[in-house]
Design a protein around this motif. Structure first.
Motif, PDB file in Angstrom:
ATOM      1  N   ASP A  29      36.821  26.926  38.891  1.00  0.00           N
ATOM      2  CA  ASP A  29      37.566  25.663  38.887  1.00  0.00           C
ATOM      3  C   ASP A  29      38.748  25.720  39.847  1.00  0.00           C
ATOM      4  N   TRP A  30      39.327  26.910  40.018  1.00  0.00           N
ATOM      5  CA  TRP A  30      40.447  27.086  40.954  1.00  0.00           C
ATOM      6  C   TRP A  30      39.970  27.204  42.398  1.00  0.00           C
ATOM      7  N   GLY A  31      38.648  27.327  42.607  1.00  0.00           N
ATOM      8  CA  GLY A  31      38.113  27.431  43.948  1.00  0.00           C
ATOM      9  C   GLY A  31      38.234  28.815  44.572  1.00  0.00           C
ATOM     10  N   LEU A  32      38.359  29.837  43.749  1.00  0.00           N
ATOM     11  CA  LEU A  32      38.482  31.194  44.293  1.00  0.00           C
ATOM     12  C   LEU A  32      37.101  31.730  44.678  1.00  0.00           C
ATOM     13  N   LEU A  36      35.819  37.638  44.462  1.00  0.00           N
ATOM     14  CA  LEU A  36      37.039  37.881  43.700  1.00  0.00           C
ATOM     15  C   LEU A  36      36.797  37.563  42.232  1.00  0.00           C
ATOM     16  N   ALA A  37      36.128  36.451  41.957  1.00  0.00           N
ATOM     17  CA  ALA A  37      35.839  36.065  40.573  1.00  0.00           C
ATOM     18  C   ALA A  37      35.016  37.144  39.873  1.00  0.00           C
ATOM     19  N   ALA A  38      34.063  37.742  40.571  1.00  0.00           N
ATOM     20  CA  ALA A  38      33.237  38.799  39.970  1.00  0.00           C
ATOM     21  C   ALA A  38      34.093  40.013  39.606  1.00  0.00           C
ATOM     22  N   ASP A  39      35.007  40.402  40.501  1.00  0.00           N
ATOM     23  CA  ASP A  39      35.884  41.547  40.214  1.00  0.00           C
ATOM     24  C   ASP A  39      36.806  41.261  39.031  1.00  0.00           C
ATOM     25  N   VAL A  40      37.409  40.069  39.020  1.00  0.00           N
ATOM     26  CA  VAL A  40      38.323  39.703  37.930  1.00  0.00           C
ATOM     27  C   VAL A  40      37.555  39.632  36.611  1.00  0.00           C
ATOM     28  N   ALA A  41      36.359  39.057  36.633  1.00  0.00           N
ATOM     29  CA  ALA A  41      35.555  38.963  35.412  1.00  0.00           C
ATOM     30  C   ALA A  41      35.177  40.348  34.891  1.00  0.00           C
ATOM     31  N   LEU A  42      34.866  41.284  35.787  1.00  0.00           N
ATOM     32  CA  LEU A  42      34.534  42.645  35.361  1.00  0.00           C
ATOM     33  C   LEU A  42      35.743  43.328  34.726  1.00  0.00           C
ATOM     34  N   VAL A  43      36.909  43.180  35.351  1.00  0.00           N
ATOM     35  CA  VAL A  43      38.125  43.788  34.790  1.00  0.00           C
ATOM     36  C   VAL A  43      38.467  43.133  33.448  1.00  0.00           C
ATOM     37  N   ALA A  44      38.339  41.814  33.362  1.00  0.00           N
ATOM     38  CA  ALA A  44      38.576  41.127  32.086  1.00  0.00           C
ATOM     39  C   ALA A  44      37.635  41.659  31.015  1.00  0.00           C
ATOM     40  N   THR A  45      36.369  41.861  31.381  1.00  0.00           N
ATOM     41  CA  THR A  45      35.389  42.397  30.443  1.00  0.00           C
ATOM     42  C   THR A  45      35.806  43.775  29.943  1.00  0.00           C
ATOM     43  N   GLU A  46      36.281  44.627  30.835  1.00  0.00           N
ATOM     44  CA  GLU A  46      36.722  45.969  30.444  1.00  0.00           C
ATOM     45  C   GLU A  46      37.920  45.902  29.504  1.00  0.00           C
ATOM     46  N   VAL A 131      44.102  32.155  53.404  1.00  0.00           N
ATOM     47  CA  VAL A 131      43.435  30.892  53.683  1.00  0.00           C
ATOM     48  C   VAL A 131      43.483  30.691  55.195  1.00  0.00           C
ATOM     49  N   ALA A 132      42.327  30.555  55.802  1.00  0.00           N
ATOM     50  CA  ALA A 132      42.266  30.370  57.255  1.00  0.00           C
ATOM     51  C   ALA A 132      42.837  29.023  57.624  1.00  0.00           C
ATOM     52  N   PRO A 133      43.635  28.965  58.705  1.00  0.00           N
ATOM     53  CA  PRO A 133      44.165  27.669  59.117  1.00  0.00           C
ATOM     54  C   PRO A 133      43.016  26.760  59.548  1.00  0.00           C
ATOM     55  N   ALA A 134      43.152  25.488  59.251  1.00  0.00           N
ATOM     56  CA  ALA A 134      42.106  24.526  59.609  1.00  0.00           C
ATOM     57  C   ALA A 134      41.971  24.455  61.127  1.00  0.00           C
TER      58      ALA A 134
END
Length: 137
Positions: A29-32, A36-46, A131-134
């Motif tokens: 939902d945050w657009g990440l 990164l979401a996979a790494d954060v989800a794995l750490v949250a799971t641990e 974030v890459a500049p447009a």
């Protein structure tokens, strides 16, 4: 910047997949980025698994908070057992447990824990992608 996301789950093994799914949804939902979401989800799971496995406070809830601060993503997982703090250990080759904190250390900028007034909170930080500049055309 998105508002912090906090949710609570029962301290039960079947709640771990629910926590992982809620973390993934919040980060999507945050657009990440999915990596990164996979790494954060794995750490949250641990962290959640550690709370479920080691918290000895009956009928307690585990609280998960995600927030963006100072160019980083902060993950916090709290439970009410202030006596059982995370402690890295060396897992033997055939051990089924004992590698979670090593995984957390490998995937995060930094991790640790705080003993707060009513809870213990394990936390980890992750770098946010640049974030890459447009492109102008």
């Amino acid at each position: 910047m998105p508002e912090p996301t906090t949710f609570r789950i029962p301290k039960h093994p079947r709640s771990v997949p629910e926590a992982r799914a809620q973390v993934r949804k919040a980060l999507a939902d945050w657009g990440l980025p999915p990596e990164l979401a996979a790494d954060v989800a794995l750490v949250a799971t641990e962290f959640v698994t550690n709370s479920v496995r080691h918290c000895e406070v009956t009928f307690s809830l585990v609280e998960v908070t995600l927030s963006l601060q100072d160019g980083q993503l902060l993950l916090e997982v709290s439970d009410p057992d202030k006596e059982k703090t995370p402690a890295p250990r060396t897992a033997g080759q055939h051990d089924e447990n004992g590698r979670g904190l090593a995984v957390i250390a490998a995937l995060t900028n930094q991790w640790g824990y705080d003993v707060r007034r009513f809870t213990k909170c394990a936390w980890a930080t992750f770098p946010l992608p640049e974030v890459a500049p447009a492109c102008s055309g």
